[in-house]
Design an enzyme around this catalytic site. Sequence first.
Site, mmCIF file in Angstrom:
data_model
loop_
_atom_site.group_PDB
_atom_site.id
_atom_site.type_symbol
_atom_site.label_atom_id
_atom_site.label_comp_id
_atom_site.label_asym_id
_atom_site.label_seq_id
_atom_site.Cartn_x
_atom_site.Cartn_y
_atom_site.Cartn_z
ATOM 1 N N HIS A 100 0.432 -1.799 -0.521
ATOM 2 C CA HIS A 100 0.374 0.146 0.163
ATOM 3 C C HIS A 100 0.974 1.010 0.063
ATOM 4 C CE1 HIS A 100 -4.396 0.705 0.858
ATOM 5 N NE2 HIS A 100 -4.108 1.764 0.183
ATOM 6 N N ASP A 123 -9.802 -0.540 3.565
ATOM 7 C CA ASP A 123 -8.582 -1.098 4.386
ATOM 8 C C ASP A 123 -9.296 -1.713 5.596
ATOM 9 O OD1 ASP A 123 -6.075 -1.383 4.782
ATOM 10 O OD2 ASP A 123 -5.881 0.169 4.362
ATOM 11 N N HIS A 125 -6.693 -1.359 8.158
ATOM 12 C CA HIS A 125 -6.219 -0.268 8.847
ATOM 13 C C HIS A 125 -6.487 1.048 8.850
ATOM 14 C CE1 HIS A 125 -4.025 -4.328 8.276
ATOM 15 N NE2 HIS A 125 -3.984 -4.596 9.255
ATOM 16 N N ASP A 127 -4.019 3.275 8.172
ATOM 17 C CA ASP A 127 -2.262 3.473 7.233
ATOM 18 C C ASP A 127 -2.204 5.574 7.373
ATOM 19 O OD1 ASP A 127 -1.656 0.878 6.987
ATOM 20 O OD2 ASP A 127 -3.385 0.884 4.840
ATOM 21 N N HIS A 140 3.955 0.451 4.121
ATOM 22 C CA HIS A 140 2.772 0.244 3.600
ATOM 23 C C HIS A 140 1.683 1.157 4.739
ATOM 24 C CE1 HIS A 140 1.415 -3.587 5.158
ATOM 25 N NE2 HIS A 140 2.149 -2.819 6.160
ATOM 26 N N ASP A 227 -7.836 -1.573 -0.319
ATOM 27 C CA ASP A 227 -6.365 -2.963 0.186
ATOM 28 C C ASP A 227 -7.160 -4.071 0.109
ATOM 29 O OD1 ASP A 227 -5.113 -4.472 1.778
ATOM 30 O OD2 ASP A 227 -3.713 -2.666 2.881
ATOM 31 N N ASP A 229 -6.562 -6.324 2.461
ATOM 32 C CA ASP A 229 -6.611 -6.842 4.176
ATOM 33 C C ASP A 229 -8.497 -6.108 4.074
ATOM 34 O OD1 ASP A 229 -6.539 -3.965 4.541
ATOM 35 O OD2 ASP A 229 -4.636 -5.415 4.793
ATOM 36 N N GLU A 272 -1.757 -4.871 -2.092
ATOM 37 C CA GLU A 272 -1.695 -5.552 -0.881
ATOM 38 C C GLU A 272 -2.439 -7.828 -1.437
ATOM 39 O OE1 GLU A 272 -0.038 -5.444 1.489
ATOM 40 O OE2 GLU A 272 0.521 -3.359 1.401
HETATM 41 N N1 ARG Z 1 -1.295 -1.874 3.899
HETATM 42 C C1 ARG Z 1 -1.517 -2.183 5.220
HETATM 43 N N2 ARG Z 1 -1.868 -3.536 5.229
HETATM 44 N N3 ARG Z 1 -0.713 -1.773 6.920
HETATM 45 C C2 ARG Z 1 -0.716 -2.192 7.664
HETATM 46 C C3 ARG Z 1 -0.490 -0.964 8.600
HETATM 47 C C4 ARG Z 1 -0.032 -1.911 10.181
HETATM 48 C C5 ARG Z 1 0.404 -1.230 11.019
HETATM 49 N N4 ARG Z 1 -0.675 -0.710 11.489
HETATM 50 C C6 ARG Z 1 1.833 -0.770 11.030
HETATM 51 O O1 ARG Z 1 2.013 0.476 10.709
HETATM 52 O O2 ARG Z 1 2.361 -1.282 10.818
HETATM 53 MN MN MN Z 2 -3.065 -0.494 3.677
HETATM 54 MN MN MN Z 3 -4.594 -2.782 5.085
#
Ligand code: ARG
Ligand code: MN
Ligand code: MN
Length: 300
Positions: A100, A123, A125, A127, A140, A227, A229, A272
């Site tokens: 990402h 997502d 998350h 991010d 990411h 994303d 996920d 992702e």
């Molecule tokens: N694009 C993603 N899958 N991001 C996941 C981030 C996970 C976690 N919040 C981090 O900053 O490490």
């Molecule tokens: Mn993401």
């Molecule tokens: Mn994510």
Amino acid sequence: MNNKISVIGVPMDLGQMRRGVDMGPSAIRYAGMVERLTQLKYDIEDLGDIEIPRPAQPAGVKHDNLRNLNEIAEGTQRLANEVDQIVGKGSFPLVLGGDHSIAMGTLAGLSKHYENLGVIWYDAHGDLNTADSSPSGNIHGMPLAVSLGIGHEKLTSIHGEEPKIKPENIVIIGARSLDEGERVLIKEKGIKVYTMHEVDRMGMTQVIEESVDYLKDRTDGVHLSLDLDGLDPNEAPGVGTPVLGGLSYRESHLAMEMLHQSGMITSAEFVEVNPILDEKNKTASLAVGLMGSLFGESLK
Ligand SMILES: NC(=[NH2+])NCCC[C@H](N)C(=O)O
Ligand SMILES: [Mn+2]
Ligand SMILES: [Mn+2]
């Protein structure tokens, strides 16, 4: 929706630690993307993949809690140039990840063409980390913050010094894993977030209706950053940072169908997808199916 689509692959895996996500663009193509969109009468050109620099130091060495900073800055700058050109010639940019972190490049390229770019961030998350708040040092987990102008100067200055987006033009959907610093930023900036709690209570129909209403009057273009996920790991096992309790297959198709009907999406990226962690290309196929819905597949 624009009937010309330009596809650009970004084999980026430097924004996180799991090998294999650089093969995402190939896996998505292999799952039949071009055929699927051609059937929908789009004029689709595949521009191939951006070249991503390989780090000189051994993979995974940290740099001020910003792993692979220089290579990511360089690769995403290349993507920004491409996206800028695609929009400039009147085509719809469809970006294939890669992790990402590439969204920094996509948004930077888009920002040259929109005064008030809207962003739907689908997502698990937020991010929204910075080097200070990140638990992992993985870039990411930072692209949305960087695009707001918050983060390392090498990243916030990709394709221009100014912030690429405004906090009030963002809608996050599907969040269920937010770090402490991300929560603070969300409150401070007033970013609109539909966590899984809201999706459960309101249903996806209302979430998308409200999001479309919210973005309609304040934006002059809307980018969908999806994303994989964001979906539940049962549907999308091929991702590097899975989080239980995610969006379902049907909720996600419904979201894409409603976004198509809104006519407001002007660019998209699917990120992702990690074929090494996947089961028989299930996650890449899911991504292609979601593209089908986003671009107007229907039974009637
Ligand atoms: N694009 C993603 N899958 N991001 C996941 C981030 C996970 C976690 N919040 C981090 O900053 O490490
Ligand atoms: Mn993401
Ligand atoms: Mn994510």
